[in-house]
Scaffold this active site. Structure first.
Site, PDB file in Angstrom:
ATOM      1  N   GLY A  35     -18.049   5.069  -2.863  1.00  0.00           N
ATOM      2  CA  GLY A  35     -18.726   6.231  -2.922  1.00  0.00           C
ATOM      3  C   GLY A  35     -19.792   6.166  -3.588  1.00  0.00           C
ATOM      4  O   GLY A  35     -20.640   7.215  -3.854  1.00  0.00           O
ATOM      5  N   LEU A  86     -17.638   0.132   1.091  1.00  0.00           N
ATOM      6  CA  LEU A  86     -18.548   1.321   0.944  1.00  0.00           C
ATOM      7  C   LEU A  86     -19.002   1.713  -0.633  1.00  0.00           C
ATOM      8  O   LEU A  86     -19.144   2.724  -0.986  1.00  0.00           O
ATOM      9  CB  LEU A  86     -17.977   2.607   1.439  1.00  0.00           C
ATOM     10  CG  LEU A  86     -17.919   2.699   2.868  1.00  0.00           C
ATOM     11  CD1 LEU A  86     -16.947   3.787   3.495  1.00  0.00           C
ATOM     12  CD2 LEU A  86     -19.107   2.798   3.626  1.00  0.00           C
ATOM     13  N   ALA A  87     -18.403   0.652  -1.558  1.00  0.00           N
ATOM     14  CA  ALA A  87     -18.689   0.997  -2.972  1.00  0.00           C
ATOM     15  C   ALA A  87     -18.169   2.106  -3.602  1.00  0.00           C
ATOM     16  O   ALA A  87     -18.488   2.653  -4.478  1.00  0.00           O
ATOM     17  CB  ALA A  87     -20.357   0.884  -3.136  1.00  0.00           C
ATOM     18  N   TYR A 117       0.941  -1.302  -0.042  1.00  0.00           N
ATOM     19  CA  TYR A 117      -0.159  -0.013   0.174  1.00  0.00           C
ATOM     20  C   TYR A 117       1.054   1.260  -0.108  1.00  0.00           C
ATOM     21  O   TYR A 117       1.708   1.534   0.845  1.00  0.00           O
ATOM     22  CB  TYR A 117      -0.839  -0.128   1.241  1.00  0.00           C
ATOM     23  CG  TYR A 117      -2.176  -0.949   1.235  1.00  0.00           C
ATOM     24  CD1 TYR A 117      -2.553  -1.877  -0.058  1.00  0.00           C
ATOM     25  CD2 TYR A 117      -2.807  -1.333   2.244  1.00  0.00           C
ATOM     26  CE1 TYR A 117      -3.294  -2.555  -0.198  1.00  0.00           C
ATOM     27  CE2 TYR A 117      -3.661  -2.051   2.339  1.00  0.00           C
ATOM     28  CZ  TYR A 117      -4.084  -2.830   1.100  1.00  0.00           C
ATOM     29  OH  TYR A 117      -4.927  -3.528   0.978  1.00  0.00           O
TER      30      TYR A 117
END
Length: 313
Positions: free
Chosen positions: A223, A220-221, A49
């Site tokens: 947004g 959370l897709a 990351y």
């Protein structure tokens, strides 16, 4: 364990090789505090990351906050290598690769151990006996306390578990109201549409039988239903965003909590991973468990049918 998890991929600045700056450490500190205010104690990392910068800024936050490490749990992942040996991406779950990458993560995180180590992707060249040997050494040295996987099917976990002396405790998969292959595959087994979904049938059931927590990344897709700009006002995404907002008012909560509550209501015991670095959005997730308990079966199905843009069989 069904809980909210904070995903740290958004911390640390850019994905370039440029070093992080002081403002990125401040951003990480604000996100960590918001997560803890929301009741979150498990923080999810990976060695890749932000090219290691996510772990590095988190490590600086830990070093600057006495007692914080004892109040939280850390997990990180290894197994993906980026931009090495002329390859944009390749996988490495060799014994040497696992040991090297975990030791690197511990150094960046400034901690002696991680509570959970996840194997990030299936490596076709991995020897399960080699993986088990590396994991066994890390556990014997006190550097890893539990083992999980990510992006693996039931069959892949089972083959690995045959060689391990420790149980696999988690499987992190992309699961959300937007990315529904995990759910669609359950009900389309006897329908031609089943071929449109690559999710390996039986994985959810295997994890439930073996007490393997399902961790949902992308929960959370991104947004799509809570403020992201949509391509068409007539799309299924727009209709779903409208329904999410309606249910947020109905349940006296936020759109984020509705989305996560929808996931957590599933009997598989899904633990959503929250990836936003925005403290306000992190705090907006805090009510998810209550919403999961309050959400009616009809509302749960309304969300699913609206998101898919067509009725279920």
């Amino acid at each position: 364990m069904q809980e909210l998890i904070y995903g740290c991929m958004g911390l640390g600045g850019s994905w370039s090789d440029e070093p992080h700056e002081a403002k990125h450490v401040d951003q990480a500190a604000a996100a960590v505090q918001a997560a803890m205010d929301a009741g979150i104690t498990l923080f999810d990392h990976a060695d890749i990351y932000r090219r290691g910068k996510s772990e590095a800024v988190f490590g600086e936050v830990l070093a600057a906050t006495p007692g914080l490490r004892e109040r939280i749990r850390l997990q990180t992942k290894c197994g993906i290598r980026l931009n090495e040996r002329g390859l944009q991406t390749h996988y490495d779950l060799s014994r040497e690769g696992i040991l090297e990458r975990v030791n690197g993560s511990l150094g960046r995180l400034r901690t002696d151990f991680v509570d959970v180590l996840l194997l990030h992707r299936p490596d076709p060249l991995a020897d399960p006996a080699e993986v088990a040997s590396a994991v066994g050494q890390l556990m014997a040295e006190g550097k890893v306390r539990q083992l999980g996987v990510s992006n693996m099917s039931a069959a892949q976990i089972e083959a690995l578990q045959d060689r391990l002396e420790t149980p696999v405790v988690a499987n992190q998969l992309e699961m959300s109201l937007l990315k529904r292959a995990w759910l669609e595959s359950q009900v389309l087994v006897n329908h031609p549409e089943h071929l449109e979904y690559s999710f390996p049938h039986g994985t959810l059931e295997y994890c439930a039988r073996n007490n393997i927590t399902l961790q949902a990344y992308g929960s959370l897709a991104r947004g799509a239903y809570t403020g992201a700009e949509l391509e068409s006002p007539a799309s299924a995404e727009a209709a779903t965003a409208e329904l999410v907002a309606e249910l947020a008012v109905q349940y006296g909560t936020t759109g984020e909590a509705v989305l996560l509550g929808w996931l957590m209501k599933h009997p598989s015991g899904i633990a959503p991973v929250i990836g936003t670095a925005n403290p306000e959005r992190i705090l907006a997730c805090a009510d998810a468990e209550r919403v999961a308990g309050a959400m009616t079966r009809a509302d749960w199905y309304r969300l699913w049918v609206t998101a898919r843009g067509s009725n279920i069989p």
